[in-house]
Design a protein around this motif. Structure first.
Motif, PDB file in Angstrom:
ATOM      1  N   GLY A 144       0.818  -1.203   0.000  1.00 27.90           N
ATOM      2  CA  GLY A 144       0.000   0.000   0.000  1.00 27.90           C
ATOM      3  C   GLY A 144       0.847   1.246   0.000  1.00 27.90           C
ATOM      4  N   PRO A 145       0.242   2.402   0.212  1.00 24.14           N
ATOM      5  CA  PRO A 145       0.978   3.666   0.080  1.00 24.14           C
ATOM      6  C   PRO A 145       1.943   3.919   1.234  1.00 24.14           C
ATOM      7  CG  PRO A 145      -1.251   4.088   0.815  1.00 24.14           C
ATOM      8  CD  PRO A 145      -1.179   2.617   0.521  1.00 24.14           C
ATOM      9  N   PHE A 146       3.192   4.109   0.885  1.00 28.95           N
ATOM     10  CA  PHE A 146       4.221   4.568   1.812  1.00 28.95           C
ATOM     11  C   PHE A 146       5.360   5.040   0.927  1.00 28.95           C
ATOM     12  CE2 PHE A 146       5.886   0.499   0.710  1.00 28.95           C
ATOM     13  CZ  PHE A 146       7.258   0.661   0.724  1.00 28.95           C
ATOM     14  N   THR A 147       6.271   5.779   1.487  1.00 23.37           N
ATOM     15  CA  THR A 147       7.449   6.162   0.706  1.00 23.37           C
ATOM     16  C   THR A 147       8.605   6.470   1.639  1.00 23.37           C
ATOM     17  OG1 THR A 147       8.231   7.531  -1.132  1.00 23.37           O
ATOM     18  CG2 THR A 147       7.018   8.656   0.621  1.00 23.37           C
ATOM     19  N   LEU A 148       9.777   6.526   1.057  1.00 28.54           N
ATOM     20  CA  LEU A 148      10.956   7.006   1.758  1.00 28.54           C
ATOM     21  C   LEU A 148      11.062   8.504   1.511  1.00 28.54           C
ATOM     22  CD1 LEU A 148      13.553   4.263   0.681  1.00 28.54           C
ATOM     23  CD2 LEU A 148      11.816   4.155   2.469  1.00 28.54           C
ATOM     24  N   VAL A 149      11.444   9.253   2.533  1.00 31.29           N
ATOM     25  CA  VAL A 149      11.534  10.701   2.378  1.00 31.29           C
ATOM     26  C   VAL A 149      12.877  11.206   2.877  1.00 31.29           C
ATOM     27  CG1 VAL A 149       9.036  11.019   2.568  1.00 31.29           C
ATOM     28  CG2 VAL A 149      10.454  11.162   4.620  1.00 31.29           C
ATOM     29  N   GLY A 150      13.251  12.375   2.431  1.00 28.32           N
ATOM     30  CA  GLY A 150      14.500  13.003   2.833  1.00 28.32           C
ATOM     31  C   GLY A 150      14.923  14.010   1.792  1.00 28.32           C
ATOM     32  N   PRO A 151      15.800  14.936   2.156  1.00 28.66           N
ATOM     33  CA  PRO A 151      16.199  16.003   1.239  1.00 28.66           C
ATOM     34  C   PRO A 151      17.299  15.621   0.252  1.00 28.66           C
ATOM     35  CG  PRO A 151      17.213  16.346   3.367  1.00 28.66           C
ATOM     36  CD  PRO A 151      16.342  15.137   3.511  1.00 28.66           C
ATOM     37  N   ARG A 152      17.839  14.394   0.365  1.00 28.45           N
ATOM     38  CA  ARG A 152      18.936  13.962  -0.503  1.00 28.45           C
ATOM     39  C   ARG A 152      18.532  12.716  -1.287  1.00 28.45           C
ATOM     40  NH1 ARG A 152      23.930  14.291   3.954  1.00 28.45           N
ATOM     41  NH2 ARG A 152      23.751  16.523   4.400  1.00 28.45           N
ATOM     42  N   GLU A 153      19.229  12.484  -2.406  1.00 28.83           N
ATOM     43  CA  GLU A 153      18.980  11.276  -3.196  1.00 28.83           C
ATOM     44  C   GLU A 153      20.263  10.607  -3.676  1.00 28.83           C
ATOM     45  OE1 GLU A 153      16.350  11.857  -6.461  1.00 28.83           O
ATOM     46  OE2 GLU A 153      14.578  12.135  -5.188  1.00 28.83           O
ATOM     47  N   ALA A 154      21.361  11.306  -3.656  1.00 29.77           N
ATOM     48  CA  ALA A 154      22.584  10.826  -4.305  1.00 29.77           C
ATOM     49  C   ALA A 154      23.301   9.755  -3.492  1.00 29.77           C
ATOM     50  CB  ALA A 154      23.535  11.991  -4.555  1.00 29.77           C
ATOM     51  N   LEU A 155      24.159   9.036  -4.194  1.00 31.76           N
ATOM     52  CA  LEU A 155      25.125   8.110  -3.620  1.00 31.76           C
ATOM     53  C   LEU A 155      26.488   8.796  -3.545  1.00 31.76           C
ATOM     54  CD1 LEU A 155      24.235   5.110  -5.935  1.00 31.76           C
ATOM     55  CD2 LEU A 155      23.946   5.030  -3.460  1.00 31.76           C
ATOM     56  N   HIS A 156      27.379   8.206  -2.774  1.00 30.88           N
ATOM     57  CA  HIS A 156      28.762   8.664  -2.747  1.00 30.88           C
ATOM     58  C   HIS A 156      29.465   8.206  -4.027  1.00 30.88           C
ATOM     59  CE1 HIS A 156      32.672   9.742  -1.128  1.00 30.88           C
ATOM     60  NE2 HIS A 156      33.116   8.533  -1.422  1.00 30.88           N
ATOM     61  N   ASP A 157      30.172   9.107  -4.669  1.00 37.31           N
ATOM     62  CA  ASP A 157      30.959   8.780  -5.860  1.00 37.31           C
ATOM     63  C   ASP A 157      32.428   8.694  -5.448  1.00 37.31           C
ATOM     64  OD1 ASP A 157      32.369   8.648  -8.225  1.00 37.31           O
ATOM     65  OD2 ASP A 157      31.183  10.169  -9.245  1.00 37.31           O
ATOM     66  N   PRO A 158      33.010   7.488  -5.396  1.00 40.36           N
ATOM     67  CA  PRO A 158      34.407   7.367  -4.951  1.00 40.36           C
ATOM     68  C   PRO A 158      35.392   8.137  -5.816  1.00 40.36           C
ATOM     69  CG  PRO A 158      33.320   5.232  -4.945  1.00 40.36           C
ATOM     70  CD  PRO A 158      32.395   6.179  -5.644  1.00 40.36           C
ATOM     71  N   SER A 159      35.128   8.235  -7.107  1.00 40.17           N
ATOM     72  CA  SER A 159      36.071   8.922  -7.991  1.00 40.17           C
ATOM     73  C   SER A 159      36.119  10.418  -7.718  1.00 40.17           C
ATOM     74  CB  SER A 159      35.708   8.673  -9.453  1.00 40.17           C
ATOM     75  OG  SER A 159      34.432   9.205  -9.760  1.00 40.17           O
ATOM     76  N   ALA A 160      34.988  10.985  -7.297  1.00 41.81           N
ATOM     77  CA  ALA A 160      34.923  12.415  -6.986  1.00 41.81           C
ATOM     78  C   ALA A 160      35.025  12.681  -5.491  1.00 41.81           C
ATOM     79  CB  ALA A 160      33.618  13.000  -7.518  1.00 41.81           C
ATOM     80  N   ASP A 161      34.923  11.600  -4.681  1.00 44.72           N
ATOM     81  CA  ASP A 161      34.884  11.719  -3.235  1.00 44.72           C
ATOM     82  C   ASP A 161      33.820  12.735  -2.812  1.00 44.72           C
ATOM     83  OD1 ASP A 161      35.541  11.138  -0.615  1.00 44.72           O
ATOM     84  OD2 ASP A 161      37.132  12.640  -0.508  1.00 44.72           O
ATOM     85  N   ALA A 162      32.623  12.573  -3.408  1.00 46.61           N
ATOM     86  CA  ALA A 162      31.529  13.502  -3.150  1.00 46.61           C
ATOM     87  C   ALA A 162      30.200  12.801  -3.425  1.00 46.61           C
ATOM     88  CB  ALA A 162      31.665  14.740  -4.037  1.00 46.61           C
ATOM     89  N   PRO A 163      29.116  13.278  -2.840  1.00 44.50           N
ATOM     90  CA  PRO A 163      27.804  12.673  -3.069  1.00 44.50           C
ATOM     91  C   PRO A 163      27.190  13.160  -4.375  1.00 44.50           C
ATOM     92  CG  PRO A 163      27.595  14.455  -1.504  1.00 44.50           C
ATOM     93  CD  PRO A 163      29.061  14.341  -1.820  1.00 44.50           C
ATOM     94  N   THR A 164      27.720  12.692  -5.482  1.00 39.58           N
ATOM     95  CA  THR A 164      27.303  13.185  -6.790  1.00 39.58           C
ATOM     96  C   THR A 164      26.819  12.092  -7.732  1.00 39.58           C
ATOM     97  OG1 THR A 164      29.608  13.060  -7.534  1.00 39.58           O
ATOM     98  CG2 THR A 164      28.842  15.177  -6.683  1.00 39.58           C
ATOM     99  N   SER A 165      26.755  10.860  -7.254  1.00 32.90           N
ATOM    100  CA  SER A 165      26.357   9.748  -8.124  1.00 32.90           C
ATOM    101  C   SER A 165      24.890   9.375  -7.920  1.00 32.90           C
ATOM    102  CB  SER A 165      27.228   8.525  -7.850  1.00 32.90           C
ATOM    103  OG  SER A 165      26.765   7.406  -8.586  1.00 32.90           O
ATOM    104  N   TYR A 166      24.236   9.021  -9.034  1.00 28.59           N
ATOM    105  CA  TYR A 166      22.877   8.478  -8.989  1.00 28.59           C
ATOM    106  C   TYR A 166      22.847   7.091  -9.604  1.00 28.59           C
ATOM    107  CZ  TYR A 166      21.610  13.192  -7.665  1.00 28.59           C
ATOM    108  OH  TYR A 166      21.528  14.392  -6.991  1.00 28.59           O
ATOM    109  N   ALA A 167      24.008   6.453  -9.647  1.00 27.18           N
ATOM    110  CA  ALA A 167      24.151   5.147 -10.286  1.00 27.18           C
ATOM    111  C   ALA A 167      23.804   4.019  -9.313  1.00 27.18           C
ATOM    112  CB  ALA A 167      25.568   4.975 -10.822  1.00 27.18           C
ATOM    113  N   TYR A 168      22.548   3.978  -8.883  1.00 27.66           N
ATOM    114  CA  TYR A 168      22.083   2.877  -8.048  1.00 27.66           C
ATOM    115  C   TYR A 168      22.057   1.588  -8.868  1.00 27.66           C
ATOM    116  CZ  TYR A 168      20.483   6.050  -4.340  1.00 27.66           C
ATOM    117  OH  TYR A 168      20.419   6.973  -3.330  1.00 27.66           O
ATOM    118  N   ALA A 169      22.295   0.479  -8.202  1.00 25.89           N
ATOM    119  CA  ALA A 169      22.208  -0.802  -8.883  1.00 25.89           C
ATOM    120  C   ALA A 169      20.805  -1.022  -9.433  1.00 25.89           C
ATOM    121  CB  ALA A 169      22.590  -1.937  -7.927  1.00 25.89           C
ATOM    122  N   ASP A 170      19.804  -0.539  -8.734  1.00 26.50           N
ATOM    123  CA  ASP A 170      18.428  -0.526  -9.227  1.00 26.50           C
ATOM    124  C   ASP A 170      17.835   0.820  -8.837  1.00 26.50           C
ATOM    125  OD1 ASP A 170      15.793  -0.768  -9.873  1.00 26.50           O
ATOM    126  OD2 ASP A 170      15.470  -2.681  -8.843  1.00 26.50           O
TER     127      ASP A 170
END
Length: 215
Positions: free
Chosen positions: A25-51
């Motif tokens: 049924g209806p539920f969701t995850l919430v929060g002000p961020r969405e990114a992953l950590h990008d090791p190459s940039a050492d910053a939270p700039t990746s959106y390359a989730y496995a799914d």
């Protein structure tokens, strides 16, 4: 451990999968961020989730703990209006920023800020999960044990019917030798075990969701 790194699913994803099965049924995850950590940039700039096909909003950061999140939680709760906070913090605090007593003080401030923003918010808190550093640094291991003791007392002190706090038992059989890819950050089995710990606690204590992996 919560934000995840480029190419990972994250335990947040495993939790979402579980809730989809348990609720349907209806539920969701919430929060002000969405990114992953990008090791190459050492910053939270990746959106390359496995799914990437899940509500991936969160409030987590690579190298951020209670010390960093306490000043942010009030605004995040006001803007995103969560009903339940799932909190796994403390390892980085004890490793670099604050001792056990200071970290416990930040827990109290975090809870106060969250409740000021949303008085009926529920908060489920996981103790610090030991990592590879405890094998080589006995003083650090002692701080982890001391903080987890203080965390239990803090949660008991601050628990209230209007805004309940829940101390989540550590993941069953979690072993940083086999459930992480570097001694700290969870691999697939570690992701499932962290998600299962939260899921089982929410189900047993608050009747939210259901048993993990029941489907």
């Amino acid at each position: 451990m919560t934000i995840g790194s480029a190419g990972e699913h994250t335990w947040r994803y495993r939790m979402w999968q579980h809730l989809c099965t348990a609720y349907g049924g209806p539920f969701t995850l919430v929060g002000p961020r969405e990114a992953l950590h990008d090791p190459s940039a050492d910053a939270p700039t990746s959106y390359a989730y496995a799914d990437p096909d899940f509500p991936r909003a969160h409030l987590a950061g690579w190298g951020e703990g209670w010390h960093h999140m306490t000043p942010l939680i009030g605004d995040a709760v006001r803007s995103c209006r969560p009903d339940v906070l799932l909190v796994s913090l403390g390892l980085i605090d004890l490793g670099f920023y604050t001792n056990a007593e200071q970290t416990a003080g930040n827990v109290r401030a975090f809870v106060a800020e969250a409740r000021a923003a949303r008085p009926r918010v529920r908060i489920a808190v996981m103790p610090v999960i030991r990592n590879i550093r405890v094998e080589a640094d006995t003083s650090f291991a002692d701080q982890v044990a001391r903080f987890n003791e203080l965390l239990g007392k803090t949660v008991a002190d601050l628990d209230a019917p209007r805004s309940p706090l829940l101390l989540v038992p550590p993941p069953r059989s979690y072993d940083f030798h086999t459930d992480t890819y570097d001694g700290t950050h969870p691999n697939e089995t570690g992701e499932h075990k962290i998600a299962a710990a939260f899921a089982e606690a929410l189900w047993q204590e608050w009747e939210l969701g259901g048993p993990y992996g029941a489907a």
